[in-house]
Design an enzyme around this catalytic site. Structure first.
Site, PDB file in Angstrom:
ATOM      1  N   CYS A 345      33.486  38.695  34.884  1.00 45.05           N
ATOM      2  CA  CYS A 345      33.986  39.436  36.052  1.00 45.05           C
ATOM      3  C   CYS A 345      35.514  39.450  36.201  1.00 45.05           C
ATOM      4  CB  CYS A 345      33.414  38.874  37.337  1.00 45.05           C
ATOM      5  SG  CYS A 345      31.854  38.012  37.181  1.00 45.05           S
ATOM      6  N   ARG A 374      27.898  28.987  28.605  1.00 46.28           N
ATOM      7  CA  ARG A 374      27.394  28.286  29.785  1.00 46.28           C
ATOM      8  C   ARG A 374      26.738  26.997  29.340  1.00 46.28           C
ATOM      9  NH1 ARG A 374      24.538  33.229  33.147  1.00 46.28           N
ATOM     10  NH2 ARG A 374      26.411  34.510  33.249  1.00 46.28           N
ATOM     11  N   GLN A 392      26.649  39.168  26.852  1.00 50.09           N
ATOM     12  CA  GLN A 392      25.984  39.971  27.879  1.00 50.09           C
ATOM     13  C   GLN A 392      26.447  41.413  27.778  1.00 50.09           C
ATOM     14  OE1 GLN A 392      27.533  37.806  31.337  1.00 50.09           O
ATOM     15  NE2 GLN A 392      25.408  37.546  31.948  1.00 50.09           N
ATOM     16  N   ASP A 394      27.532  43.490  29.956  1.00 53.98           N
ATOM     17  CA  ASP A 394      27.935  43.269  31.342  1.00 53.98           C
ATOM     18  C   ASP A 394      28.782  44.423  31.867  1.00 53.98           C
ATOM     19  OD1 ASP A 394      28.140  41.891  33.659  1.00 53.98           O
ATOM     20  OD2 ASP A 394      29.478  40.325  32.907  1.00 53.98           O
ATOM     21  N   HIS A 396      30.879  45.823  35.639  1.00 50.96           N
ATOM     22  CA  HIS A 396      31.251  45.653  37.040  1.00 50.96           C
ATOM     23  C   HIS A 396      31.608  47.007  37.597  1.00 50.96           C
ATOM     24  CE1 HIS A 396      31.617  41.619  35.371  1.00 50.96           C
ATOM     25  NE2 HIS A 396      31.112  41.277  36.541  1.00 50.96           N
ATOM     26  N   LYS A 475      20.589  39.909  44.669  1.00 48.81           N
ATOM     27  CA  LYS A 475      20.447  40.650  43.414  1.00 48.81           C
ATOM     28  C   LYS A 475      19.057  41.219  43.223  1.00 48.81           C
ATOM     29  CE  LYS A 475      19.526  36.412  40.854  1.00 48.81           C
ATOM     30  NZ  LYS A 475      19.512  35.771  39.579  1.00 48.81           N
ATOM     31  N   HIS A 521      27.826  43.594  40.073  1.00 51.43           N
ATOM     32  CA  HIS A 521      27.760  43.020  38.726  1.00 51.43           C
ATOM     33  C   HIS A 521      26.416  43.487  38.205  1.00 51.43           C
ATOM     34  CE1 HIS A 521      30.402  39.430  39.891  1.00 51.43           C
ATOM     35  NE2 HIS A 521      29.951  39.814  41.052  1.00 51.43           N
TER      36      HIS A 521
HETATM   37 ZN   LIG Z   1      30.153  39.573  36.998  1.00 52.87          ZN
END
Ligand SMILES: [Zn+2]
Ligand SMILES: [Zn+2]
Length: 649
Positions: A345, A374, A392, A394, A396, A475, A521
């Site tokens: 992010c 992680r 990911q 990913d 935003h 979410k 996200h």
């Molecule tokens: Zn994020």
């Protein structure tokens, strides 16, 4: 005093009673089982427990007056759970009888079964299981009743102390209650809330599945215990169905297939939870990632990329340091602390903030195939499903509050398209505010409402997961269902009002005022690693043509055919078909079998006949031969299959 009972007809029971009409049961309160007996309940043999005023109790529990009584049958969800838990007690008794000196820890139920943790001088092995099963059968044959007793915590502590059951005494200490309940069957007495089945004879279908190490209380600093997993069902038929599926799951196991197909490996010397991608696995990833980039660009996302490590001060500002630190790794450069990113992010936020934004530019959709690290406990690491380093898909999205609903719906459409392409069904869950969280009540409410409204607008059915949201916002979770009906977490859409606040993000609205954007996200496939693991199991390693790292293998029948084989191979490669050759001087049957083990979609056989006719014999995965065709015809067929991203060959 007359006791009044009314009986619910919830289990498809034929009860010779009028609904809700009170029955006079005589003078004395009776155990539930006797009441059911007096009422001539059919299938008494299938009653494992009762609900008295909606609370699960043993069938031996006394029913007070004016109570509502409901039998719980062995094949109901609650009934089978009680059966499974009772089977764990039976297993613990068997283990205690077979292995003197063993200590028992806990034995809860899990999906399809149960486990029990033991502390013994050596870990239990798969070889021990038949012996334990035989002992359990014996206990079941004796049809021992389960008896409940209640006693003071001190009394129970003394009892377990005298048996040197130190885990039990620790549990009682932590419970910090005046009274506790114990259950006894035969020689085995266990601390337990209950309820339990009336007697061990009700266990008709169980199997011990595997053993594993497990830390006491999941704490790596505590004792390593030996866990035995078992499954239990209300019928032999259900058990068989489960065991068949387990067998199928073993065949599809992505770790096993990953090795067989030479896709990836892990190394103790590299570190746990880190995947090494071999050529075919890396190619598979590349195909998926390239496809993802295309799909995102098509949908108005911008491709971005941030650094792998960012100053710890920035993680403090974002709230990750306070709320997510235990999952992060840190390092130091020039005496400055840096955090290795567990999420993508922050760079995206800074890109947004890099200039003044007008409402006309919104929504901004930043997409990154972001590598994250992680910390996962070593005990939960598993193949590609649980790793410490993963990528990911990913993104935003920063938008105005008015755009939020539309953006969420677009993401849900995107997810649907992708899941259709990869061949998955899925379920939708909305997760709400967890205990550990940041942000105002108002924002949480606004976010949760936005997510639910979008799902409702699309008439998608969903479940609510109370308290399972991210620490920064509610979410939507997408759980995909694989061919064996197992569910896997992949896509999520998360609402976040906090990060835009913390990073002071803004846009200028149509009246020239500064406004705060809303942020989403989202991931579609989630962790590419896990997704590939699921994909391998879903297709049992036999990938659709467009995904297969090797789409075709050219096999020669004799050395005479090699020149034509080479020509065919070159033709395929020139046509962008991922092809390889097996021109070895080996028996054709063996070469075909090897290609099958590699689950290659198409095998092209080149013999004298083919060379003479300038054609190819195509054998498709699964064994069927196609009629003789020209190479051009074959190429056209593969191109068409890939263009449509077909699941079948
Ligand atoms: Zn994020
Ligand atoms: Zn129990």
């Amino acid at each position: 005093m007359d006791a009044l009972f009314s009986l619910y007809n919830t289990m498809g029971y034929k009860i010779h009673l009028k609904h809700n009409s009170p029955i006079d049961m005589g003078q004395e309160p009776l155990p539930a089982i006797e009441v059911l007996g007096l009422l001539n309940i059919k299938d008494m043999g299938r009653v494992v427990a009762v609900k008295i005023n909606g609370i699960l109790r043993d069938t031996s529990a006394t029913v007070d007056s004016n109570a509502e009584l409901e039998p719980v049958l062995i094949d109901s969800d609650e009934g089978v759970d009680i059966l499974r838990h009772s089977t764990s007690h039976v297993m613990a008794m068997a283990v205690k009888e077979l292995f003197p000196g063993v200590k028992v820890a806990i034995g809860p139920t899990i999906e399809n079964g149960f486990y029990y943790d033991f502390d013994y001088q050596r870990p239990f092995k798969e070889d021990d299981l038949p012996l334990i099963e035989a002992k359990m059968e014996e206990i079941i044959r004796h049809d021992l009743p389960f008896r409940r007793e209640e006693m003071s915590s001190e009394e129970a502590m003394d009892l377990f102390r005298s048996q040197d059951e130190t885990y039990k005494t620790e549990i009682i200490e932590d419970l910090d209650e005046k009274m506790v309940s114990l259950y006894t069957h035969g020689s085995f007495r266990d601390l337990c809330r209950g309820p339990h089945i009336p007697s061990t004879g009700m266990i008709k279908a169980f199997k011990l599945i595997k053993t594993a190490g497990a830390y006491w209380r999941g704490d790596e600093n505590r004792a390593m215990l030996s866990r035995i997993y078992g499954v239990a069902f209300s019928s032999k038929k259900d058990l068989k169905r489960y065991l068949d599926r387990l067998e199928e799951a073993k065949k599809r196991d992505h770790i096993k297939l990953g090795k067989q197909l030479d896709l990836f490996s892990t190394y103790e010397e590299i570190g746990a939870g880190m995947i090494v991608w071999h050529p075919k696995g890396a190619l598979l990833r590349h195909i998926i990632e390239e496809f993802e980039v295309e799909e995102h660009l098509k949908r108005g996302y911008d491709l971005v990329k941030g650094p792998q490590i960012l100053k710890t001060t920035l993680w403090e500002k974002s709230g990750h340091f306070d709320n997510y630190r235990e999952n992060m790794y840190f390092t130091e450069i020039d005496e400055q602390s840096y955090g290795i990113k567990p999420m993508n992010c922050l760079s995206h936020m800074l890109i947004y903030r890099s200039k003044i934004r007008s409402y006309r530019e919104l929504p901004k959709r930043y997409f990154e195939l972001g590598l994250v690290h992680r910390h996962e406990r070593s005990g939960v690491l598993h193949g590609l499903s649980r790793v410490r380093e993963f990528t990911q898909d990913d993104a935003h999205i920063l938008c105005t509050p008015e755009q939020l609903n539309g953006e969420i719906k677009e993401i849900l459409d995107f997810i649907k398209e992708m899941m259709d392409i990869f061949g998955f069904d899925y379920e939708v869950e909305v997760s709400t505010r967890p205990e550990k969280s940041i942000g105002s009540d108002e924002d949480w409410e606004r976010g949760t409402k936005a997510l639910m409204e979008a799902v409702d607008d699309l008439s998608i059915e969903y479940r609510i997961n109370q308290g399972e949201g991210a620490f920064y916002g509610p979410k939507i979770d997408i759980k995909l269902k694989d061919a064996l009906d197992r569910s896997w977490q992949c896509a999520t859409v998360q609402c976040d009002f906090t990060l835009p606040e913390r990073f002071d993000l803004s846009y200028i609205d149509n009246e020239g005022r500064k406004q705060r954007p809303v942020m989403l996200h989202r991931v579609i496939l989630g962790s590419i690693e896990r997704f590939i693991g699921v994909l391998i199991e879903q297709h049992a390693g036999a990938f659709p043509t467009w995904l297969a790292p090797v789409q075709a293998r050219v096999l020669t029948v004799t050395d005479r055919c090699i020149p034509f084989g080479e020509k065919v191979l070159k033709g395929l490669i020139d046509a962008d078909i991922r092809a390889e050759a097996d021109f070895r001087n080996e028996k054709l049957g063996m070469k075909v079998r090897e290609a099958q083990t590699q689950k290659i979609p198409y095998v092209l056989i080149i013999g004298d006949k083919e060379a003479e006719k300038a054609a190819v014999t195509v054998r498709i995965r699964g064994g069927k031969n196609l009629p003789l065709m020209t190479e051009g015809e074959f190429i056209k067929r593969v191109h068409e299959n890939c263009r449509q991203r077909r699941l079948q060959l």
